[in-house]
Structures are given as structure tokens and as C-alpha cells.
Enzyme design. Sequence first.
Site, short mmCIF file in Angstrom:
data_model
loop_
_atom_site.label_atom_id
_atom_site.label_comp_id
_atom_site.label_asym_id
_atom_site.label_seq_id
_atom_site.Cartn_x
_atom_site.Cartn_y
_atom_site.Cartn_z
N LYS A 180 1.17 -10.04 -0.69
CA LYS A 180 0.95 -9.46 -2.02
C LYS A 180 2.21 -9.78 -2.91
O LYS A 180 3.30 -9.79 -2.70
CB LYS A 180 0.72 -7.81 -1.73
CG LYS A 180 -0.15 -7.59 -0.78
CD LYS A 180 -0.19 -6.01 -0.38
CE LYS A 180 1.06 -5.66 0.33
NZ LYS A 180 0.70 -4.32 0.87
N THR A 212 1.67 3.82 -9.21
CA THR A 212 1.29 2.73 -8.22
C THR A 212 1.67 3.28 -6.86
O THR A 212 1.48 2.35 -5.88
CB THR A 212 1.76 1.56 -8.51
OG1 THR A 212 3.10 1.42 -8.46
CG2 THR A 212 1.47 0.94 -9.81
N GLY A 214 1.29 4.23 -3.08
CA GLY A 214 0.05 4.15 -2.17
C GLY A 214 -0.65 2.88 -2.16
O GLY A 214 -1.83 2.76 -1.86
N THR A 215 -0.56 1.88 -3.14
CA THR A 215 -1.34 0.83 -3.59
C THR A 215 -1.58 -0.30 -2.31
O THR A 215 -2.57 -0.49 -1.84
CB THR A 215 -0.63 0.07 -4.40
OG1 THR A 215 -0.33 0.66 -5.71
CG2 THR A 215 -1.57 -1.25 -4.92
N GLY A 216 -0.39 -0.35 -1.43
CA GLY A 216 -0.55 -0.98 -0.36
C GLY A 216 -1.71 -0.32 0.91
O GLY A 216 -2.16 -1.12 1.50
N CYS A 217 -1.26 0.90 0.99
CA CYS A 217 -2.27 1.37 1.97
C CYS A 217 -3.79 1.54 1.46
O CYS A 217 -4.55 1.34 2.17
CB CYS A 217 -1.60 3.09 1.95
SG CYS A 217 -0.18 3.44 2.41
#
Length: 281
Positions: A180, A212, A214-217
Site C-alpha cells: 500500500k 483516514t 481505519g483505512t487499512g482495516c
Amino acid sequence: MKNVLTIAGSDCSGGAGIQTDLKTFASCGVYGMSVITALTAQNTMGVNYVENVSQKMVVEQLNAIYDDIRVDAIKIGMLSSLEIIESVYKNIKKWGVEHIVVDPVMVSTSGHDLIDDKAKKSLQEKLFNMAELITPNLSEAKCIYEMMTGNKIADINSVEGMECIGREIVKRFGCSVLVKGGHLDDEPCDVLIKKDMSVIRLDNQRIETKNTHGTGCTLSSAIASYLAKGFSLEEAVAVSKVFVTNAIKHSLNIGHGNGPTNPMGEIYDLLKLELVSESNI
């Protein structure tokens, strides 16, 4: 309906971890289940305290689900101790599942270690080999490469560097890798390196917002959802990227720090449209 399990930590503020995973599952049209591995006291400004769930409780949660409900895909997030990592590995191997997406929560985007070296090594050697896809950010990809080679490298700050590191990870662990690049200095771009070493670049839209959290979750949970629904890996990643972009567009200006993405944003918009339509009838 497909059933998707998240194995991760809890975020009491609702912006990441188990809470946002379940919101994402619902928005993607799958039934969500959870195994909580850690309790965190956190909010939009940061993490104040982490307390691991006992190893026995993690195992009992897994057994309770697998004894009763079919699991079509698993998203794995925060596993903060060596004992929990090994318990999750043994039990998933025993029960089995077709699709596993690992979001390797090892290093924060600011470069700080979140788990110790023994836990990192176990996560890589056990769960990466089992996964269909892992989704490291730039700091995590750098950490994975340094641990598997023993060589220190500079920070990754180019798409070419992401591709190079991603290929090495695929060679070592045999899983596909989505590196990412949301924190690249240039335009953001994610890079998918598949098991056959084919490379797909996914250019991102830069959205100017501080919200942003929590974007990865959200991304890893969406990918697991679409894999469960029968999408190919490439399709699942592409659709999930659109989903995350919309979640960021609908992000919530909550709290005094970095507010959360909103996986339910598009659903809220549809409900508003329906209410407006009904009021005009």
C-alpha cells in the site's frame, strides 16, 4: 450469504479493528463474525493502552465459530503476541478456510514497532505462508524485507521500490502481496504482486482529508469479503480499492484527531436518497 471472520483487536472508538471490519462486511453484503485478540483504549488521537485477550479465549472463540458456522474467508489483523499468533495458526490450519487475507499490523505508519521481533518472525513464517494475500503498508513492507534478508534498507518511497520489495516477499512466502502506497510523496499508488509474479499498479485518487483512521482495516476486510463472494484476487482488490476511496470520501469528522473512514457511507447516501424520494411522492 457468505460468512467472513475477522481475527483482530478491538477499537473502542469504533474507527478501526473489529468494529470497522464488521461495518465493512455488512456494507459488502457478507455476514461478519469476529474473534477479538486484544482490547485497545484508543481514539482519533492515538492508542493509550493495549491489553491482550488470553490465548485460551482466542482459541475458544475460534472453536465456537467453527463448531457451528461455515467460514468462507478470514481477515487477520492485530495479533499482538507470539502465543496468540501460534494459536491462530494452529487452529486455522486444523479447521481450514479457502481465503485468508492478512493485514500485518507490525509497524505503525510513523515507523514504530507494534509487536516484538519474535512475534513478527512467527507471523511471517506461519501466517504469511498460509495467506492468499498480505497487505503491508510501506513501513511494514520494509520491516518484512529487513527481517527476511537481514539487510537494512532505506525507506520505500517509489513505486519501483514497492514492486522490488513485493517480488522478494512473494518469492519467500508464496503469497500474493498488496503493497500500500498511500504515504508515497508522489501520487498514491498500490502495487499488487501476484503469486505468478505479475504486477498490477493501482493508482489512487488523493483525497485531501485528515480522516483516514481505519483505512487499512477497511481495505483488507473488503478484499476478504469479495474473495468470499467468488471474485478473483485481482477483481477483489480492484473493487475494494473503489470501496475504500468511497469510505474516505464519506469519512467522518469525529473527535479531535484523525477521524475514521466510513465504510457505511454509500449506504447512508442511498438511504437519504430513498427518504428524499419518499418525501416528494
